[in-house]
Design a protein around this motif. Sequence first.
Motif, PDB file in Angstrom:
ATOM      1  N   ALA A  75       9.230   5.829   0.602  1.00 38.95           N
ATOM      2  CA  ALA A  75       8.972   6.135   2.013  1.00 38.95           C
ATOM      3  C   ALA A  75       7.495   6.019   2.377  1.00 38.95           C
ATOM      4  N   ASN A  76       6.615   6.295   1.416  1.00 42.08           N
ATOM      5  CA  ASN A  76       5.194   6.241   1.764  1.00 42.08           C
ATOM      6  C   ASN A  76       4.585   4.872   1.474  1.00 42.08           C
ATOM      7  N   GLY A  77       5.440   3.891   1.228  1.00 40.92           N
ATOM      8  CA  GLY A  77       4.905   2.571   0.928  1.00 40.92           C
ATOM      9  C   GLY A  77       5.063   1.624   2.113  1.00 40.92           C
ATOM     10  N   GLY A  97       1.483  -5.583 -17.955  1.00 39.59           N
ATOM     11  CA  GLY A  97       0.337  -4.841 -17.451  1.00 39.59           C
ATOM     12  C   GLY A  97       0.426  -3.422 -17.951  1.00 39.59           C
ATOM     13  N   GLU A  98      -0.706  -2.701 -17.869  1.00 33.75           N
ATOM     14  CA  GLU A  98      -0.687  -1.307 -18.327  1.00 33.75           C
ATOM     15  C   GLU A  98       0.001  -0.448 -17.279  1.00 33.75           C
ATOM     16  N   SER A  99       0.240   0.807 -17.621  1.00 34.90           N
ATOM     17  CA  SER A  99       0.874   1.655 -16.629  1.00 34.90           C
ATOM     18  C   SER A  99      -0.089   1.851 -15.468  1.00 34.90           C
ATOM     19  N   GLY A 100       0.439   1.815 -14.276  1.00 32.52           N
ATOM     20  CA  GLY A 100      -0.395   1.934 -13.092  1.00 32.52           C
ATOM     21  C   GLY A 100      -0.936   0.602 -12.610  1.00 32.52           C
ATOM     22  N   SER A 101      -0.607  -0.490 -13.286  1.00 28.68           N
ATOM     23  CA  SER A 101      -1.151  -1.769 -12.853  1.00 28.68           C
ATOM     24  C   SER A 101      -0.354  -2.336 -11.685  1.00 28.68           C
ATOM     25  N   GLY A 102       0.764  -1.734 -11.359  1.00 27.45           N
ATOM     26  CA  GLY A 102       1.520  -2.169 -10.195  1.00 27.45           C
ATOM     27  C   GLY A 102       2.790  -2.927 -10.522  1.00 27.45           C
ATOM     28  N   LYS A 103       3.243  -2.844 -11.754  1.00 31.16           N
ATOM     29  CA  LYS A 103       4.438  -3.582 -12.142  1.00 31.16           C
ATOM     30  C   LYS A 103       5.664  -3.105 -11.371  1.00 31.16           C
ATOM     31  N   SER A 104       5.877  -1.793 -11.385  1.00 35.94           N
ATOM     32  CA  SER A 104       7.054  -1.275 -10.689  1.00 35.94           C
ATOM     33  C   SER A 104       6.940  -1.506  -9.195  1.00 35.94           C
ATOM     34  N   THR A 105       5.728  -1.363  -8.686  1.00 43.32           N
ATOM     35  CA  THR A 105       5.513  -1.622  -7.270  1.00 43.32           C
ATOM     36  C   THR A 105       5.917  -3.044  -6.925  1.00 43.32           C
ATOM     37  N   ALA A 106       5.517  -3.978  -7.782  1.00 42.76           N
ATOM     38  CA  ALA A 106       5.871  -5.371  -7.547  1.00 42.76           C
ATOM     39  C   ALA A 106       7.386  -5.532  -7.552  1.00 42.76           C
ATOM     40  N   SER A 117       0.844  -1.197   0.000  1.00 51.72           N
ATOM     41  CA  SER A 117       0.000   0.000   0.000  1.00 51.72           C
ATOM     42  C   SER A 117       0.874   1.240   0.000  1.00 51.72           C
ATOM     43  N   TYR A 118       0.340   2.300  -0.609  1.00 50.62           N
ATOM     44  CA  TYR A 118       0.990   3.603  -0.539  1.00 50.62           C
ATOM     45  C   TYR A 118       0.097   4.539   0.249  1.00 50.62           C
ATOM     46  N   ARG A 119       0.726   5.348   1.076  1.00 47.64           N
ATOM     47  CA  ARG A 119      -0.065   6.350   1.792  1.00 47.64           C
ATOM     48  C   ARG A 119      -0.316   7.537   0.862  1.00 47.64           C
ATOM     49  N   MET A 120      -1.588   7.862   0.686  1.00 44.39           N
ATOM     50  CA  MET A 120      -1.946   9.025  -0.104  1.00 44.39           C
ATOM     51  C   MET A 120      -2.741   9.945   0.808  1.00 44.39           C
ATOM     52  N   GLY A 121      -2.110  10.978   1.324  1.00 45.22           N
ATOM     53  CA  GLY A 121      -2.802  11.833   2.283  1.00 45.22           C
ATOM     54  C   GLY A 121      -3.146  11.015   3.512  1.00 45.22           C
ATOM     55  N   TRP A 143      -4.762   4.831   2.662  1.00 44.64           N
ATOM     56  CA  TRP A 143      -3.786   3.921   2.070  1.00 44.64           C
ATOM     57  C   TRP A 143      -4.337   3.387   0.769  1.00 44.64           C
ATOM     58  N   LEU A 144      -3.500   3.459  -0.265  1.00 40.71           N
ATOM     59  CA  LEU A 144      -3.884   2.997  -1.573  1.00 40.71           C
ATOM     60  C   LEU A 144      -3.294   1.611  -1.762  1.00 40.71           C
ATOM     61  N   ARG A 145      -4.168   0.628  -2.006  1.00 38.07           N
ATOM     62  CA  ARG A 145      -3.631  -0.738  -2.088  1.00 38.07           C
ATOM     63  C   ARG A 145      -3.174  -1.019  -3.517  1.00 38.07           C
ATOM     64  N   ALA A 146      -1.916  -0.749  -3.783  1.00 41.28           N
ATOM     65  CA  ALA A 146      -1.392  -0.780  -5.149  1.00 41.28           C
ATOM     66  C   ALA A 146      -1.112  -2.199  -5.626  1.00 41.28           C
ATOM     67  N   LEU A 147      -0.899  -3.122  -4.694  1.00 38.09           N
ATOM     68  CA  LEU A 147      -0.610  -4.506  -5.084  1.00 38.09           C
ATOM     69  C   LEU A 147      -1.312  -5.415  -4.084  1.00 38.09           C
TER      70      LEU A 147
HETATM   71  N1  LIG Z   1       5.520   6.334  -4.526  1.00 36.47           N
HETATM   72  C1  LIG Z   1       4.201   6.217  -4.803  1.00 36.47           C
HETATM   73  N2  LIG Z   1       3.307   6.911  -4.061  1.00 36.47           N
HETATM   74  C2  LIG Z   1       1.985   6.795  -4.307  1.00 36.47           C
HETATM   75  N3  LIG Z   1       1.453   6.024  -5.270  1.00 36.47           N
HETATM   76  C3  LIG Z   1       2.284   5.329  -6.061  1.00 36.47           C
HETATM   77  C4  LIG Z   1       3.702   5.388  -5.865  1.00 36.47           C
HETATM   78  N4  LIG Z   1       4.292   4.594  -6.806  1.00 36.47           N
HETATM   79  C5  LIG Z   1       3.272   4.059  -7.542  1.00 36.47           C
HETATM   80  N5  LIG Z   1       2.069   4.494  -7.095  1.00 36.47           N
HETATM   81  C6  LIG Z   1       0.748   4.103  -7.602  1.00 36.47           C
HETATM   82  O1  LIG Z   1       0.675   2.699  -7.544  1.00 36.47           O
HETATM   83  C7  LIG Z   1       0.038   2.173  -8.708  1.00 36.47           C
HETATM   84  C8  LIG Z   1       0.995   1.217  -9.424  1.00 36.47           C
HETATM   85  O2  LIG Z   1       2.070   1.975  -9.947  1.00 36.47           O
HETATM   86  P1  LIG Z   1       3.354   1.336 -10.645  1.00 36.47           P
HETATM   87  O3  LIG Z   1       3.864   0.249  -9.788  1.00 36.47           O
HETATM   88  O4  LIG Z   1       4.283   2.426 -10.982  1.00 36.47           O
HETATM   89  O5  LIG Z   1       2.733   0.701 -11.957  1.00 36.47           O
HETATM   90  P2  LIG Z   1       3.456   0.432 -13.386  1.00 36.47           P
HETATM   91  O6  LIG Z   1       4.823   0.042 -13.149  1.00 36.47           O
HETATM   92  O7  LIG Z   1       2.643  -0.666 -13.979  1.00 36.47           O
HETATM   93  O8  LIG Z   1       3.336   1.699 -14.120  1.00 36.47           O
HETATM   94  C9  LIG Z   1      -0.379   3.389  -9.518  1.00 36.47           C
HETATM   95  O9  LIG Z   1      -1.720   3.724  -9.210  1.00 36.47           O
HETATM   96  C10 LIG Z   1       0.551   4.454  -9.046  1.00 36.47           C
HETATM   97  O10 LIG Z   1      -0.037   5.723  -9.192  1.00 36.47           O
END
Ligand SMILES: Nc1ncnc2c1ncn2[C@@H]1O[C@H](COP(=O)(O)OP(=O)(O)O)[C@@H](O)[C@H]1O
Lengths: 754, 302
Positions: free
Chosen positions: A77-79, A58-67, A30-34, A37-41
């Motif tokens: 820091a906010n994750g 996956g498309e952008s925003g699907s959580g690839k980089s997060t994974a 999860s990422y803290r947004m304000g 918590w945003l459950r990104a994965l």
């Molecule tokens: N540091 C961050 N803080 C807040 N939200 C984030 C952060 N990094 C990624 N996100 C959010 O997490 C989701 C997945 O992002 P990301 O892993 O970058 O996907 P991808 O690699 O597929 O583009 C998106 O909604 C993105 O906006």
Amino acid sequence: MTQLTPLNPPDRSGGGNGARLLDVRGLGVSYRMGRRWLRALREFNLQLDAGQVVGIVGESGSGKSTAALALMHYLSANGRIDGGDLRFLGEDMLAMGAADLRRLWARHIKLVPQNAGAALNPSIKVGRQVAEALKAAEGIEGAKADQQVIASFRAVNLVDPAQVAERYPHELSGGMQQRVAIAMALMCQPDLLILDEPTTGLDVTTEAVILDLLRSLISGQGAGVLYITHNLGVVAQLCQRVVVLYAGEIMEEAPVAQLFARPRHPYTLGLLSSLPKAGQRKAHSRLQTIPGNPPDLRSVGQGCVYVERCPLAIEMCRAQKPPLEEVEPGRLARCFRWQDVDAFSGESPSRPDGSPLGRMASSGDSSPRPDGGGEGGQSGESPPRPDGSPLGRMASSGDSSPRPDGGTEGDILNAEGLTKHFPVPRDLVDLLRGRKPWPIRAVDGVDLRLRQGQTLGLVGESGSGKTTLARIIIGLEARSGGRLELFGADIQGGLRARQQDLLSQVQMVFQNPQNSLNPYRSVRQTLCRPLVKLRGLSAKSAEDQAVQLLEAVNLRADYADRYPDELSGGEKQRVAIARAFASQPSLVICDEPVSALDVSVQSAVLNLLADLQDEHGSACLFISHNLSVVGYLADVIAVMYLGQIVEIASADALFRAPSHPYTEALLAAIPTPDPSQRSQRILLADDLPSAQNLPSGCRFHTRCPRNIGEICGRDAPPWRETGAGQGIRCHIPLDELAGATPPPAPPRQDEEGM
Amino acid sequence: MTFLTNIHRLLRVLLWQPQSAIGTLLVAFFFFLALFGGQLAPYPNANDQSHDARVSPTLDIGSLQLGAHPFGTDRLGRDVYSRVILGANSIFRIAGLGTVISVVLGSALGMAMGYRGDWLDELLGRVIDALLAIPALLLALVMVGIIRNLDFQINSWQAALADEVTLLVIAILYIPVVARVARSAALDIKTREFVAAAEIRGESSAFIIFREILPSAIPALVVEASLRFSYAIFLVASLGFLGFGAPPPSPDWGLMVNENRGGFYRLTPWALEFPALAIALLVIGVNLMSDGIRRAVQKGGA
Ligand SMILES: Nc1ncnc2c1ncn2[C@@H]1O[C@H](COP(=O)(O)OP(=O)(O)O)[C@@H](O)[C@H]1O
Ligand code: SF4
Ligand code: SF4
Ligand SMILES: [Mg+2]
């Protein structure tokens, strides 16, 4: 060829007892947004063994980089990690302390981040940087380290590695920066290599080289590799297993061949069918699209995350989340109706009007290729342009061929010898020596014709001069030479000299949706301005018209009040397209309009362009480095290399039998989204030469796989035309070019297990 | 996205962080004095010498009692408390107006230069670089000296200008500084594709500069404006102290510090300390605030 010694076998003593390289179960991030918590994965699973290549798409925003970051236990820091189990060689990474993790990152798990160029320190020479990494990982310093750095640069095919090591990151091209980043990661012989979109944003030709490199390095080192991309073609070419990610959840996981042959999830099916197929043309069928947008992660409910866009959705999908279940041995899918996906994958729908467009140059398309048509080859002179052939009216010719003198009426665009040389400012050395540096010859003698309603595709690597050519035509750039005729009128002077009428006739769609809309203007204001300015509408009727424009690009009327930062990339590009069509232009120039978009959105935007163009009867100059996209849209394709057009042909002819060696190489570089066709690649050595210091003779001779020797490096090749309107700039006679098959690809080592 | 919501957001971010909140409140406090000083000061005539001279401050912090002369009186029998309050107006007016003028003109100049990017831009750019190489205070002193020594007829417009010499100097001094910032912002923004879209629509240069480019440059300009303002405050106080600012007997803080230096300091230290404290607090406040603005704008990514 690689200097890197093979990896220690992964069963390290003390570590696991034959444990998996990487074993992830139920991982959540999860990422803290304000305040929330945003459950990104969510519920992420992955098993990876040494020597395996697993792709995450996956498309952008699907959580690839997060994974990717979560797998390293390295979050911003906010994750935070919500839970689950993460084991590397059997060790629990989530329980590890900072020191242990750092040791792991330095030595065992390496990440090549998305946009590696930005990850390099701009103020340190790249050789130094890689040496630092080596010191951190293995404590090797001094001359020995330098040696290893050079060796690692050689291993990633950097030409002249010693000299590259002495350069700063900004002095390297994107492809070279990427290779440096890969060298840095591979240097320490990691057990696990994570690559986050390593070729996104690079040319296909460069991408092909890097993929090939990765393949041989992977098989040489035996490391486990996690390859993240949104490009299904790359996955098909490189990976053994694929994980399809959507809105933070795994939709499907399967061995690559099975995934492409028989997708078990509607989303995978949607992705696969939205790619333009080889030979698919806009005249015959529309591209399939995935309607809608990915869900907002803040509002993911209990149901299936894909339900809003799924053509198979049923009541139950809304109420309950489908489990990730094993649908076949070794295959997972998260869908209640995975059995029905097969039946659903039907043919692609045909275009609404059914018939091929009458205005298209279809006669040229279907004519057979010239067999021994050697007239052009014998004399070195082009044959008289066959009248009536649609292509004959727009072919390009080089300096050595006679000027065409056919009638020009009906031509929307007629350019001859267009040239743009950018002067290079003198530096101190030049001043002292009293010499003037060569100009950059971005466009160097291009002839083009475009008829009403026709689509001309322009392809070539970045740096070949496509955008400059477009900017000359539209008037954003002053030409340094040549003639330009638009709608039969000779064009002199810059944009300011153009009449309102001409301005409204030629419009442009730009590449980067991020930048193409003014962030401080609402969609309504953006669309009203050209209506008022170019069509002379009153403010009131412009507002009505703006809503209609929105409808035409399939956006709801309430989008009028949004600002660009409230739009997704695809939506922005739709607005930009609506803006371009607002003045009802006869010629629309599209500069890479879909390159920055996700696959699932690309096809919808391409359909839209085809429809609008059809409706308005506009001609289109469509620029792209993606040949399959151009192949779908264009009637005629021009291939550009270092400021010159090296081949012009109808789209069908070009794909059926590419002739110019450069076209061949471009086609071969496209990663085919079909694992059974791991392509016979024609790899182009090096990067595009500098347009300031052009190679002598044939400009392609430094990289040409079919270079026929001395003549290529000495004489500029002639422009020759075939009867069917194909034109080619090469020393090899046309019949030989047509008959030859590309040279065999280098043998590959990693096919087993497929 | 609109201007008002932006201001709202900016204020919220400013007040959220303790440092910038303190800065903003300090500036707001002095701004309040500048606006309503005439009503707040017990003796609204700054040159009112009717009091006993050299009275010690009557302010009692413990009981919050102001007394007759909270900050005492100076050697001429003027109420220091009133003079400090009244002095807020001139420093705000001069620094504020000077900043506004320099930001407006400098932005317009810099944007036009950056957008055109031709030989004129090159030439002006060199001139600006040369100007910026000279220390600001030195340039200010030279300009004041020149203007002061011109012979003007009384009541002519030149004379009116000469009265506002500090304001003029600030404006002239900061126009090139702001222009340079605006220019580099414009150079960056003009490469974005919405500018090209405006060009192929045949928009005029003025439209492109002010309607297309300017909005995206505003964050950078706001940061620069707040920075300029904090320097301007300091410059006004310095010029006043050096005797190049407002002429006596105006209640200029810098001038008050100057007038009560040396031997007078031993007699009436409060007549120097309170205006000096006011200067220090305002300078600190403005700096904290502009720092906060910079961080807020950069964080907002606008
Ligand atoms: N540091 C961050 N803080 C807040 N939200 C984030 C952060 N990094 C990624 N996100 C959010 O997490 C989701 C997945 O992002 P990301 O892993 O970058 O996907 P991808 O690699 O597929 O583009 C998106 O909604 C993105 O906006
Ligand atoms: S669970 Fe339902 S909505 Fe989700 S993908 Fe399957 S059919 Fe579609
Ligand atoms: S002229 Fe020679 S170098 Fe150029 S494309 Fe043809 S074969 Fe290759
Ligand atoms: Mg990413």
